[in-house]
Design a protein around this motif. Structure first.
Motif, PDB file in Angstrom:
ATOM      1  N   ASP A  50      36.420  42.037  37.284  1.00 32.81           N
ATOM      2  CA  ASP A  50      37.018  40.941  36.523  1.00 32.81           C
ATOM      3  C   ASP A  50      38.537  41.061  36.501  1.00 32.81           C
ATOM      4  O   ASP A  50      39.240  40.046  36.626  1.00 32.81           O
ATOM      5  CB  ASP A  50      36.463  40.934  35.092  1.00 32.81           C
ATOM      6  N   GLU A  51      39.051  42.280  36.385  1.00 33.49           N
ATOM      7  CA  GLU A  51      40.499  42.479  36.405  1.00 33.49           C
ATOM      8  C   GLU A  51      41.069  42.149  37.779  1.00 33.49           C
ATOM      9  O   GLU A  51      42.183  41.624  37.889  1.00 33.49           O
ATOM     10  CB  GLU A  51      40.839  43.916  36.003  1.00 33.49           C
ATOM     11  N   VAL A  52      40.329  42.455  38.835  1.00 33.04           N
ATOM     12  CA  VAL A  52      40.771  42.091  40.180  1.00 33.04           C
ATOM     13  C   VAL A  52      40.870  40.575  40.302  1.00 33.04           C
ATOM     14  O   VAL A  52      41.873  40.037  40.797  1.00 33.04           O
ATOM     15  CB  VAL A  52      39.804  42.656  41.240  1.00 33.04           C
ATOM     16  N   ASN A  84      32.501  51.167  38.157  1.00 30.47           N
ATOM     17  CA  ASN A  84      32.429  49.778  38.634  1.00 30.47           C
ATOM     18  C   ASN A  84      32.865  49.628  40.089  1.00 30.47           C
ATOM     19  O   ASN A  84      33.184  48.516  40.538  1.00 30.47           O
ATOM     20  CB  ASN A  84      33.321  48.884  37.758  1.00 30.47           C
ATOM     21  N   LEU A  85      32.867  50.731  40.824  1.00 37.76           N
ATOM     22  CA  LEU A  85      33.449  50.728  42.164  1.00 37.76           C
ATOM     23  C   LEU A  85      32.814  49.696  43.087  1.00 37.76           C
ATOM     24  O   LEU A  85      33.522  48.949  43.780  1.00 37.76           O
ATOM     25  CB  LEU A  85      33.325  52.125  42.793  1.00 37.76           C
ATOM     26  N   ASP A  86      31.508  49.622  43.132  1.00 33.60           N
ATOM     27  CA  ASP A  86      30.847  48.689  44.050  1.00 33.60           C
ATOM     28  C   ASP A  86      31.255  47.253  43.768  1.00 33.60           C
ATOM     29  O   ASP A  86      31.507  46.463  44.700  1.00 33.60           O
ATOM     30  CB  ASP A  86      29.324  48.831  43.960  1.00 33.60           C
ATOM     31  N   GLU A  87      31.323  46.889  42.481  1.00 30.23           N
ATOM     32  CA  GLU A  87      31.710  45.525  42.117  1.00 30.23           C
ATOM     33  C   GLU A  87      33.160  45.240  42.509  1.00 30.23           C
ATOM     34  O   GLU A  87      33.487  44.135  42.965  1.00 30.23           O
ATOM     35  CB  GLU A  87      31.516  45.300  40.619  1.00 30.23           C
ATOM     36  N   ILE A  88      34.028  46.235  42.360  1.00 25.72           N
ATOM     37  CA  ILE A  88      35.431  46.065  42.752  1.00 25.72           C
ATOM     38  C   ILE A  88      35.536  45.878  44.262  1.00 25.72           C
ATOM     39  O   ILE A  88      36.250  44.999  44.750  1.00 25.72           O
ATOM     40  CB  ILE A  88      36.271  47.267  42.282  1.00 25.72           C
ATOM     41  N   LEU A  89      34.802  46.679  45.012  1.00 26.06           N
ATOM     42  CA  LEU A  89      34.840  46.582  46.468  1.00 26.06           C
ATOM     43  C   LEU A  89      34.281  45.257  46.970  1.00 26.06           C
ATOM     44  O   LEU A  89      34.637  44.800  48.066  1.00 26.06           O
ATOM     45  CB  LEU A  89      34.064  47.742  47.088  1.00 26.06           C
ATOM     46  N   PRO A  97      53.622  47.303  40.010  1.00 25.05           N
ATOM     47  CA  PRO A  97      54.185  46.694  38.799  1.00 25.05           C
ATOM     48  C   PRO A  97      53.808  47.499  37.561  1.00 25.05           C
ATOM     49  O   PRO A  97      52.877  48.312  37.597  1.00 25.05           O
ATOM     50  CB  PRO A  97      53.561  45.302  38.785  1.00 25.05           C
ATOM     51  N   PRO A  98      54.497  47.261  36.450  1.00 25.73           N
ATOM     52  CA  PRO A  98      54.211  48.008  35.227  1.00 25.73           C
ATOM     53  C   PRO A  98      52.940  47.581  34.528  1.00 25.73           C
ATOM     54  O   PRO A  98      52.474  48.259  33.615  1.00 25.73           O
ATOM     55  CB  PRO A  98      55.441  47.739  34.357  1.00 25.73           C
ATOM     56  N   SER A  99      52.371  46.439  34.941  1.00 26.30           N
ATOM     57  CA  SER A  99      51.167  45.936  34.290  1.00 26.30           C
ATOM     58  C   SER A  99      50.450  44.994  35.238  1.00 26.30           C
ATOM     59  O   SER A  99      50.918  44.718  36.341  1.00 26.30           O
ATOM     60  CB  SER A  99      51.516  45.191  32.994  1.00 26.30           C
ATOM     61  N   GLN A 100      49.318  44.467  34.793  1.00 26.95           N
ATOM     62  CA  GLN A 100      48.568  43.489  35.573  1.00 26.95           C
ATOM     63  C   GLN A 100      48.917  42.054  35.182  1.00 26.95           C
ATOM     64  O   GLN A 100      48.246  41.109  35.604  1.00 26.95           O
ATOM     65  CB  GLN A 100      47.066  43.726  35.369  1.00 26.95           C
TER      66      GLN A 100
END
Length: 260
Positions: free
Chosen positions: A101-103, A157-162, A73-76
């Motif tokens: 947080d965005e996830v 922030n990779l670990d938090e995203i995973l 998509p063009p945005s979240q």
């Protein structure tokens, strides 16, 4: 047919699923991709000019093939995610995700309750209401949410995203390079090493990684490195690649270069 069954089977076996980035509205692109045995496609709404009507065409062309159809998509935002899923997309490849947080915010739009708050609608995904109950009962399990790791902030922030129960991520070397000051470079200083570090750390958590290849040789390299999803390029990019190759063999001068 269970959404994403073929793709998930390959990822769970540790195999590489090859895909295509779709930037043209012509549904024959997706039809041919399915006939050629491509495992997945991503219809790109973030860049270019195609719209939701084009998404419907690609989904129709792929119907019954077992090929996964993702939309970037063009945005979240709610509208972009919800409309893509209501059209019948099998998953979302979400751009420019910087944090856990965005996830979580995107999950709100992606999942039906109790995991999220996606609204019910009798659209194409639920066979225009004729198969809504079945779709709603299975969507949270079958749909695939794929955040793009393509900025320095995301890498930090990779670990938090995973940790946010993602099963697959997708890398964006060009935007990662730009976020580190190398605008316009595909793999700027340090990005090749970052890509492999992301791949390793995700694999340790049982998360597959995807990436775009810009040539046959690069697709083989990415497969051998252990990437679970490898795009062979974009529809227009592959056309340019083939025409350039033939033109050069015929002694004609090529013009410019394209990322993928």
């Amino acid at each position: 047919m269970t959404m994403n069954a073929n793709l998930r089977e390959k990822l769970q076996k540790g195999e590489t699923a090859f895909g295509l980035w779709v930037t043209s509205e012509e549904p024959a692109v997706s039809e041919v991709a399915a006939l050629l045995g491509i495992d997945w496609i991503c219809v790109d709404l973030e860049h270019g000019y195609i719209n939701y009507k084009a998404v419907a065409g690609h989904l129709t062309a792929a119907k019954g093939s077992g090929m996964s159809v993702f939309v970037r998509p063009p945005s979240q935002d709610l509208e972009a995610i919800k409309r893509s899923l209501d059209m019948g997309a099998h998953g979302i490849i979400l751009p420019l995700v910087d944090s856990a947080d965005e996830v979580r915010k995107a999950y709100e739009h992606f999942y039906y309750p109790p995991l999220g708050r996606r609204g019910l609608g009798g659209e194409r995904s639920g066979k225009w209401g004729l198969g809504l109950e079945e779709y709603v009962a299975n969507a949270n399990d079958e749909l695939m949410f794929v955040p793009m790791i393509e900025t320095q902030k995301a890498y930090d922030n990779l670990d938090e995203i995973l940790d946010e129960k993602v099963e697959t991520i997708f890398l964006g070397p060009g935007d990662m390079s730009a976020s580190r000051g190398a605008v316009g470079e595909w793999e700027g200083p340090g990005v090749a090493e970052i890509n492999l570090d992301i791949l390793r750390r995700a694999k340790e958590r049982g998360v597959a990684s995807g990436i775009v290849a810009r040539s046959t040789e690069e697709a083989i390299l990415r497969r051998d490195q252990g990437f679970g999803m490898v795009s062979l390029g974009s529809d227009i990019g592959l056309m340019i690649r083939q025409i350039r190759s033939m033109s050069e063999a015929l002694g004609k001068t090529s013009v410019g270069h394209r990322w993928f």
